[in-house]
Design a protein around this motif. Structure first.
Motif, PDB file in Angstrom:
ATOM      1  N   LYS A 126       5.480   5.435  11.490  1.00 50.84           N
ATOM      2  CA  LYS A 126       6.527   6.460  11.480  1.00 50.84           C
ATOM      3  C   LYS A 126       6.348   7.450  10.334  1.00 50.84           C
ATOM      4  CE  LYS A 126       9.875   3.150  13.372  1.00 50.84           C
ATOM      5  NZ  LYS A 126      11.175   2.464  13.140  1.00 50.84           N
ATOM      6  N   TYR A 127       5.619   7.037   9.286  1.00 52.05           N
ATOM      7  CA  TYR A 127       5.481   7.883   8.101  1.00 52.05           C
ATOM      8  C   TYR A 127       4.169   8.669   8.079  1.00 52.05           C
ATOM      9  CZ  TYR A 127       9.328   5.008   6.379  1.00 52.05           C
ATOM     10  OH  TYR A 127      10.532   4.360   6.233  1.00 52.05           O
ATOM     11  N   PRO A 130       5.097  12.706   8.500  1.00 57.08           N
ATOM     12  CA  PRO A 130       5.697  13.272   7.281  1.00 57.08           C
ATOM     13  C   PRO A 130       4.757  13.245   6.084  1.00 57.08           C
ATOM     14  CG  PRO A 130       7.239  11.780   8.364  1.00 57.08           C
ATOM     15  CD  PRO A 130       5.932  11.610   9.045  1.00 57.08           C
ATOM     16  N   SER A 131       3.943  12.202   5.980  1.00 55.62           N
ATOM     17  CA  SER A 131       3.049  12.084   4.826  1.00 55.62           C
ATOM     18  C   SER A 131       1.988  13.177   4.831  1.00 55.62           C
ATOM     19  CB  SER A 131       2.368  10.708   4.822  1.00 55.62           C
ATOM     20  OG  SER A 131       3.312   9.674   4.693  1.00 55.62           O
ATOM     21  N   PHE A 133       2.047  16.141   6.328  1.00 55.49           N
ATOM     22  CA  PHE A 133       2.621  17.470   6.090  1.00 55.49           C
ATOM     23  C   PHE A 133       3.088  17.615   4.645  1.00 55.49           C
ATOM     24  CE2 PHE A 133       3.065  17.637  10.774  1.00 55.49           C
ATOM     25  CZ  PHE A 133       2.464  18.860  10.978  1.00 55.49           C
ATOM     26  N   LEU A 134       3.549  16.522   4.044  1.00 54.02           N
ATOM     27  CA  LEU A 134       3.909  16.564   2.626  1.00 54.02           C
ATOM     28  C   LEU A 134       2.686  16.851   1.769  1.00 54.02           C
ATOM     29  CD1 LEU A 134       6.033  16.138   0.395  1.00 54.02           C
ATOM     30  CD2 LEU A 134       5.482  13.695   0.458  1.00 54.02           C
TER      31      LEU A 134
END
Length: 303
Positions: A126-127, A130-131, A133-134
């Motif tokens: 799930k991460y 987001p990881s 793009f961060l």
């Protein structure tokens, strides 16, 4: 002298063309596999962004430097030079971040359920998005300061001295501010990269240890079915370890050349060219390593 420039120009242009074709073909392979209904791993999303970062490095550094080596028209606008330098820095930083994320998520995937990574095995996929793009956002924020010190070689600014980097140059003033600027830029450049590199090596050693312990357990149990079930995961892990070791090797060589560039004022044209060649080695080689060690992509190419 002319023959040396011709050889270097041919090497850089060949690296750029081969690297772009390799990354583009690998990206197309992932797209085709997606539409064919293949279930891709969560780490494949990180690999797609690694391909994008590699392409960014090759396009922003290889193409303009090839033009500079062959004596073609330089980039006249400061904005163009600043943008290319910024894109190169972001692409290079994203390559480091992608390798680190690949190692972390693969270490979580292969970790035993009784280990301290077990709690993350279910939540880790799930991460992934987001990881990644961060990492892009952080790389843009970290590297946004450096284009301020870059200008076009065709610029008419009256600087006391310039440090030539092929298609662009850095703005240098007096010696005192030059030393301060070099110290600040070196700290900003090295700290995120060294941190990611150190953590990547630590995670890579952890994966090697996990694979070794698993091999010992399989040999102790003596069951061939357990070995066959774990073989796809083991192959994927070994592929990432190979990619990681290749990246670390080229990164260390590139860092040595970058330090030499900062040390010599002005640097020789040969040192600038060698730095460009070494920096383009990993973006050129990595797609072919992934193609040869990814079973799904390998089957697609043979099909």
């Amino acid at each position: 002298m002319a023959s040396r420039f011709l050889i270097i120009g041919m090497i850089i242009s060949t690296q750029t063309v081969v690297g772009i074709l390799g990354n583009f073909s690998l990206l197309c392979s992932y797209i085709i596999l997606h539409f064919m209904g293949y279930r891709l791993r969560s780490t494949d999303f990180i690999l797609k962004h690694l391909i994008l970062a590699n392409s960014l490095v090759l396009l922003s550094k290889g193409v303009p430097h090839t033009m500079a080596v062959f004596g073609w028209k330089h980039i006249r606008s400061d904005f163009g030079s600043k943008l290319l330098f910024f894109l190169h820095r972001v692409g290079r930083g994203e390559s480091i971040s992608s390798i680190f994320l690949l190692s972390v998520f693969q270490a979580i995937t292969i970790s035993p359920w009784k280990s301290r990574w077990a709690a993350l095995k279910v939540r880790a996929p799930k991460y992934v998005v987001p990881s990644i793009f961060l990492c892009w956002i952080l790389q843009m924020l970290v590297n946004v300061i450096f284009p301020m010190y870059i200008n076009s070689k065709m610029s008419d600014r009256n600087n006391t001295s310039n440090k030539d980097f092929g298609y662009c140059s850095t703005i240098l003033t007096d010696q005192k501010s030059r030393k301060t600027r070099h110290a600040l830029s070196a700290a900003l450049l090295l700290f995120p990269d060294v941190l990611c590199l150190g953590l990547t090596l630590w995670v890579g050693c952890s994966m090697v240890l996990i694979l070794y312990r698993h091999k010992q357990q399989v040999q102790h149990i003596g069951r061939t079915d357990a070995s066959s079930r774990s073989s796809p995961v083991s192959r994927a892990t070994k592929s990432i370890l190979l990619l990681e070791s290749t990246f670390v090797s080229f990164y260390i060589l590139s860092s040595i050349c970058q330090d030499l560039l900062a040390l010599f004022d002005p640097p020789s044209r040969f040192l600038v060219d060698i730095t460009i060649i070494i920096a383009a080695c990993f973006p050129t080689v990595s797609p072919f390593l992934l193609i040869s060690h990814n079973s799904s992509v390998h089957r697609l190419y043979f099909a």
